[in-house]
Scaffold this active site. Structure first.
Site, PDB file in Angstrom:
ATOM      1  CG  HIS A 154      -7.847  68.079   6.601  1.00  9.56           C
ATOM      2  ND1 HIS A 154      -8.927  67.284   6.908  1.00  9.56           N
ATOM      3  CD2 HIS A 154      -8.143  68.643   5.394  1.00  9.56           C
ATOM      4  CE1 HIS A 154      -9.829  67.367   5.952  1.00  9.56           C
ATOM      5  NE2 HIS A 154      -9.383  68.187   5.021  1.00  9.56           N
TER       6      HIS A 154
ATOM      7  N   GLY B 251     -12.558  68.898 -10.194  1.00 13.59           N
ATOM      8  CA  GLY B 251     -11.811  70.141 -10.348  1.00 13.59           C
ATOM      9  C   GLY B 251     -10.432  70.104  -9.719  1.00 13.59           C
TER      10      GLY B 251
ATOM     11  NE  ARG C 297     -13.588  65.397   3.512  1.00 15.06           N
ATOM     12  CZ  ARG C 297     -13.226  66.549   2.965  1.00 15.06           C
ATOM     13  NH1 ARG C 297     -11.978  66.695   2.518  1.00 15.06           N
ATOM     14  NH2 ARG C 297     -14.084  67.536   2.847  1.00 15.06           N
TER      15      ARG C 297
ATOM     16  CD  GLU D  72      -8.252  64.837   9.144  1.00 18.75           C
ATOM     17  OE1 GLU D  72      -8.833  65.916   8.890  1.00 18.75           O
ATOM     18  OE2 GLU D  72      -7.835  64.060   8.270  1.00 18.75           O
TER      19      GLU D  72
END
Length: 319
Positions: free
Chosen positions: A285, A158, A238, A266
């Site tokens: 992020h 999507g 990611r 992260e």
């Protein structure tokens, strides 16, 4: 408020009596659709406020991080974990056999916006001009631009589609890669096996693939070496999809450029060399963090919790 969603998943009805929600906002949002469900406020940052055996379902609080994931394993009767993210890496393992549902579709438009912003910032050197402004320096220069460039999107879900839809009006040549070859109304989607042949054509690579065993460090030294000089790598997937050391080597050499919303590790430590890599833009992020998210999340949770309360099939089941 509408939201995009996956098809319903036909499944055995889950017998859920107690649902843990992370904040007062979540509690207030679903209170009037919860029916006989017992609602408990718990953000997974510490021990649950009631006996762990009584909690059947959890809406996961992502700031709880890895410690929160570990606490899922302490719930002996857990039947459902509902994430608030599209990505669900780590949840299937942490849920220990419980059903996992994600928030597919809620973040698509916002993440696509950021991806397009990162691409434009890279292709029009907006970060450099911002630095020049701060230094009161007038320094015009020619930039690569976006029109007539070839953009390779890796990930055809999507969000990948939302990015493609926003790129097409910019006059780009669009290449898309998914797990399997197919066609949709936007054109051809190629399979992962075609990547080696596609990479040399790409002026810009956009990563929006899920993180799993097959995509961990997908972007490695060999992948990067196949890209043409000056290519821009955009990661809104990611962090571990990219081998940070391999990317850093290419950035420090000046051969490639990067715009990264996610990184590995992260959060990025303050002394990490990626901060100072040339031709690199980093955002923390924030792909899905627009003001559009909260009303969309509210509508989705009300729908999902209502389904739980009525014993109906749930949305967005991923395991």
């Amino acid at each position: 408020m509408s939201y995009c969603r996956q098809r319903e998943t036909i499944m055995t009805t889950l017998d859920i009596k107690t649902l843990a929600l992370p904040t007062s906002w979540h509690m207030d949002t679903v209170q009037d659709v919860a029916g006989p469900l017992r609602l408990v406020k718990w953000d997974l940052r510490d021990d649950p406020p009631i006996p762990a055996r009584e909690i059947d379902a959890v809406v996961f609080h992502h700031p709880a991080g890895k410690a929160g994931l570990a606490r899922l394993g302490q719930l002996p009767n857990l039947k459902l974990v509902q994430t608030q993210s599209t990505g669900y890496d780590g949840f299937v393992e942490a849920a220990g056999g419980a059903t996992v549902a994600n928030a597919y579709g809620l973040h698509a438009e916002a993440t696509a916006e950021l991806a397009l912003g990162l691409i434009l910032a890279g292709q029009r050197s907006l970060f450099d001009f911002a630095v020049d402004q701060k230094a009161h320096r007038w320094a015009p220069k020619q930039t690569p631009g976006l029109v007539d460039r070839t953009v390779l999107i890796i990930g055809a879900g999507g969000i990948g589609r939302a990015i493609a839809e926003r790129l097409l009006p910019f006059g780009v040549t669009l290449l898309r890669v998914g797990q399997r070859a197919r066609e949709d109304d936007l054109g051809v989607i190629r399979s992962n096996s075609e990547l080696p042949a596609l990479l040399p054509q790409a002026d810009i690579v956009v990563l929006i693939t899920p993180l799993n065993d097959a995509t961990h460090h997908l972007v490695n030294a060999d992948f990067l070496a196949r890209l043409p000089d000056g290519a821009l790598v955009v990661n809104v997937a990611r962090g571990p999809v990219v081998d940070t050391d391999a990317l850093l080597a290419e950035l420090q050499s000046g051969r490639l450029r990067a715009a990264l919303d996610v990184v590995e590790p992260e959060p990025l430590p303050g002394d990490h060399p990626l901060w100072d890599a040339p031709n690199t833009l980093i955002t923390p992020h924030v792909g899905g963090r627009s003001e559009a998210l909260k009303p969309r999340l509210s509508a989705f949770l009300r729908d999902q919790v209502g389904r739980i309360a009525r014993g109906e099939p749930l949305l967005n089941i991923v395991s």
